[in-house]
Design an enzyme around this catalytic site. Structure first.
Site, PDB file in Angstrom:
ATOM      1  N   ARG A  71     -23.855  19.095   0.579  1.00  0.00           N
ATOM      2  CA  ARG A  71     -24.522  18.940  -0.721  1.00  0.00           C
ATOM      3  C   ARG A  71     -25.612  17.885  -0.563  1.00  0.00           C
ATOM      4  NH1 ARG A  71     -19.224  20.517  -3.393  1.00  0.00           N
ATOM      5  NH2 ARG A  71     -19.797  22.489  -4.363  1.00  0.00           N
ATOM      6  N   GLY A 103     -26.380  26.971  -7.292  1.00  0.00           N
ATOM      7  CA  GLY A 103     -27.014  25.684  -6.971  1.00  0.00           C
ATOM      8  C   GLY A 103     -27.857  25.813  -5.719  1.00  0.00           C
ATOM      9  N   SER A 104     -27.298  26.423  -4.704  1.00  0.00           N
ATOM     10  CA  SER A 104     -28.034  26.607  -3.448  1.00  0.00           C
ATOM     11  C   SER A 104     -29.253  27.502  -3.653  1.00  0.00           C
ATOM     12  CB  SER A 104     -27.114  27.234  -2.396  1.00  0.00           C
ATOM     13  OG  SER A 104     -25.989  26.407  -2.215  1.00  0.00           O
ATOM     14  N   ILE A 127     -15.868  31.460  -4.341  1.00  0.00           N
ATOM     15  CA  ILE A 127     -14.585  32.070  -4.729  1.00  0.00           C
ATOM     16  C   ILE A 127     -14.555  32.361  -6.225  1.00  0.00           C
ATOM     17  CG2 ILE A 127     -13.347  30.931  -2.855  1.00  0.00           C
ATOM     18  CD1 ILE A 127     -12.075  29.106  -5.063  1.00  0.00           C
ATOM     19  N   ASP A 128     -15.493  31.782  -6.971  1.00  0.00           N
ATOM     20  CA  ASP A 128     -15.443  31.892  -8.442  1.00  0.00           C
ATOM     21  C   ASP A 128     -15.951  33.228  -8.980  1.00  0.00           C
ATOM     22  OD1 ASP A 128     -14.614  29.294  -8.178  1.00  0.00           O
ATOM     23  OD2 ASP A 128     -16.400  28.381  -9.030  1.00  0.00           O
ATOM     24  N   GLY A 172     -11.648  27.844  -9.813  1.00  0.00           N
ATOM     25  CA  GLY A 172     -12.535  28.769 -10.523  1.00  0.00           C
ATOM     26  C   GLY A 172     -13.497  28.074 -11.444  1.00  0.00           C
ATOM     27  N   ALA A 188       0.821  37.810 -14.840  1.00  0.00           N
ATOM     28  CA  ALA A 188       0.939  36.676 -15.769  1.00  0.00           C
ATOM     29  C   ALA A 188       0.833  37.214 -17.188  1.00  0.00           C
ATOM     30  CB  ALA A 188      -0.177  35.676 -15.496  1.00  0.00           C
ATOM     31  N   ARG A 260      -9.236  27.992  -1.480  1.00  0.00           N
ATOM     32  CA  ARG A 260     -10.634  28.152  -1.106  1.00  0.00           C
ATOM     33  C   ARG A 260     -10.814  28.525   0.368  1.00  0.00           C
ATOM     34  NH1 ARG A 260     -15.026  24.004  -3.426  1.00  0.00           N
ATOM     35  NH2 ARG A 260     -15.222  23.043  -1.398  1.00  0.00           N
TER      36      ARG A 260
END
Ligand SMILES: Nc1ncnc2c1ncn2[C@@H]1O[C@H](COP(=O)(O)OP(=O)(O)O)[C@@H](O)[C@H]1O
Ligand SMILES: O=P(O)(O)OC[C@H]1O[C@](O)(COP(=O)(O)O)[C@@H](O)[C@@H]1O
Length: 319
Positions: A71, A103-104, A127-128, A172, A188, A260
Site C-alpha cells: 500500500r 483502490g489500485s 475476496i470481497d 468482506g 445460515a 484471505r
C-alpha cells in the site's frame, strides 16, 4: 513489448494463478514481463524481476502473491505519480497490468492520465467480490469455500448438541457478498449486513421465530465485518444482548484472516486464466484505460472510470 505487472492492495488467492498465466501467455507471444514487487512501492524503488514461464511454473496452486502486495497512499500526490512514470520509462516499460481492487485501479488511472502512452489495464482481485461491473473477482471463490468448510463444522456440532445459537463474522469489509452467500446456500439462517442492518432487538426476534418454527435445532447468524477497524464488536454486542434478554447459549465465531489466503480453487484458477488473457490482449492491442470484468458469462472490458461506482448488492441473487 515490455509489460510490467504488479499485485496491489489486499491480496487474494487467484493473484498467483493470474500472474502465472500472464507470464506464460505474454512470453509465448514474444513479450517480456517485469514483475514489480510490493505493488506500486516496487515501481517507486525499481524493485522488479523479469518473470519467465519457468519461474511461475507452480504459482497456479499458491495463495497470497509471490510478488507481494503493498500500500502506497502517497501515490495520490502527483510528485509520486511522476516518479513512478519515470521509473517505468527508464526500464522502457510499454504497459502495466495492475492486479488489485478499486483502490489500485485509482492508482492505475492516475498514472495513465499522466502518461497516456503507457497502457494500463486492471484485473479485479479481491475476496470481497465488490468490483463494479464484474460478477466475479479473483479470490472470491477460495474465500467462499473456506467459509463453507467453516460453517459445515459449525453445523456438525450444532446438530450434535442442539439448542445453541452461532454467530459467525466473515471478512468482506462493508460488502455483504461473502457473508450473505451462506444464507443463500442454506447454511445460515439470516445475516446482519451493512446493506441491511438489524437492531439487537430485531436479531433477537428473528432468532425466536426460527426456534419456534421447529425447523432448526440450532441457529446460525452471519455478521458482515463492516469497518475493519471496528470488527467483532458488533457481533459481540449483539451476542450479549441475546444472551441477556433470551437467556440463550450464543457462541461467537470469527472466520478471520485465514479466509484471505490458501490454495486457489479450480474456479479461481479458471477465471485467473481468462482475466490474464484479456489483460494481455488489451495491452497488446492498445485498448486504453480499461479493466477486465466477467459478466453475463464472458470476459469484457470496462472503462476504468466505471470501477469507482458501488456494485449493487442483491440479497436474493449474488453475482
Ligand atoms: N486515489 C488514489 N490515487 C492514487 N493511488 C491510489 C488511490 N487510491 C488508492 N491508490 C493506490 O492503490 C493502493 C491500493 O489501494 P487499496 O484501496 O489499499 O487496495 P485495493 O486495490 O485492494 O482496493 C494504495 O495503497 C495506493 O497506492
Ligand atoms: O488487511 P487489511 O488492510 O486490514 O484489509 C482488510 C480487508 O481486506 C479484505 O480482506 C479485502 O479487501 P480488498 O481486497 O478490497 O483490499 C477485506 O475483506 C477486509 O476488510
Amino acid at each position: 513489448m515490455n509489460i510490467a505487472v504488479i499485485t496491489s492492495g489486499g491480496d487474494s488467492s487467484g493473484m498467483n494463478p493470474c500472474l502465472a498465466q500472464i507470464v506464460k501467455y505474454a512470453t509465448h507471444q514474444g513479450h517480456v514481463i517485469y514483475g514489480y514487487k510490493r505493488g506500486f512501492l516496487g515501481i517507486r524503488d525499481n524493485d522488479y524481476t523479469v518473470l519467465r514461464p519457468c519461474d511461475v511454473q507452480d504459482w497456479h496452486k499458491k495463495g497470497g502473491t509471490e510478488l507481494r502486495t503493498g500500500r502506497f497512499p502517497e501515490l495520490k500526490e502527483q510528485e509520486n505519480q511522476e516518479l513512478l512514470i519515470s521509473q517505468l520509462t527508464k526500464n522502457n516499460i510499454d504497459a502495466l497490468i495492475v492486479l488489485g481492487g478499486d483502490g489500485s485501479f485509482k492508482g492505475a488511472r492516475a498514472l495513465s492520465s499522466l502518461n497516456p502512452k503507457m497502457n494500463i489495464v486492471g484485473v479485479p482481485c479481491t475476496i470481497d467480490n465488490n468490483i463494479y461491473g464484474s460478477e466475479y473477482t479473483l479470490g472470491y471463490d477460495t474465500a467462499l469455500n473456506k467459509q463453507v468448510d467453516y460453517l459445515d463444522g459449525i453445523s456438525d456440532t450444532g446438530m450434535a448438541l442442539p439448542g445453541r445459537v452461532f454467530f459467525v463474522e466473515t471478512l468482506g469489509a462493508w460488502d455483504g457478498y461473502l457473508t450473505h452467500s451462506s444464507v443463500l446456500m442454506g447454511m445460515a439462517d439470516f445475516s446482519v449486513l451493512v446493506e441491511k442492518p438489524m437492531t439487537n432487538e430485531e436479531i433477537s426476534r428473528e432468532i425466536v421465530k426460527i426456534r419456534e418454527s421447529g425447523d432448526k435445532d440450532y441457529v446460525v447468524v452471519m455478521f458482515a465485518e463492516g469497518d475493519s477497524q471496528n470488527t467483532i464488536t458488533r457481533m459481540v454486542d449483539a451476542a450479549n444482548y441475546v444472551k441477556n434478554t433470551l437467556g440463550l447459549n450464543v457462541k461467537c465465531n470469527l472466520v478471520g484472516f485465514q479466509q484471505r489466503g490458501g490454495v486457489p480453487t479450480a474456479t479461481d484458477r479458471l477465471r485467473a486464466a481468462g482475466f490474464a488473457k484479456y489483460a494481455v490482449d488489451a495491452v497488446v492491442k492498445g485498448i486504453q484505460n480499461v479493466y477486465v470484468v466477467y459478466a453475463d458469462g464472458k470476459y469484457q472490458y470496462m472503462d476504468v472510470e466505471q470501477a469507482f461506482q458501488r456494485k449493487v448488492f442483491d440479497e436474493f441473487e449474488i453475482k
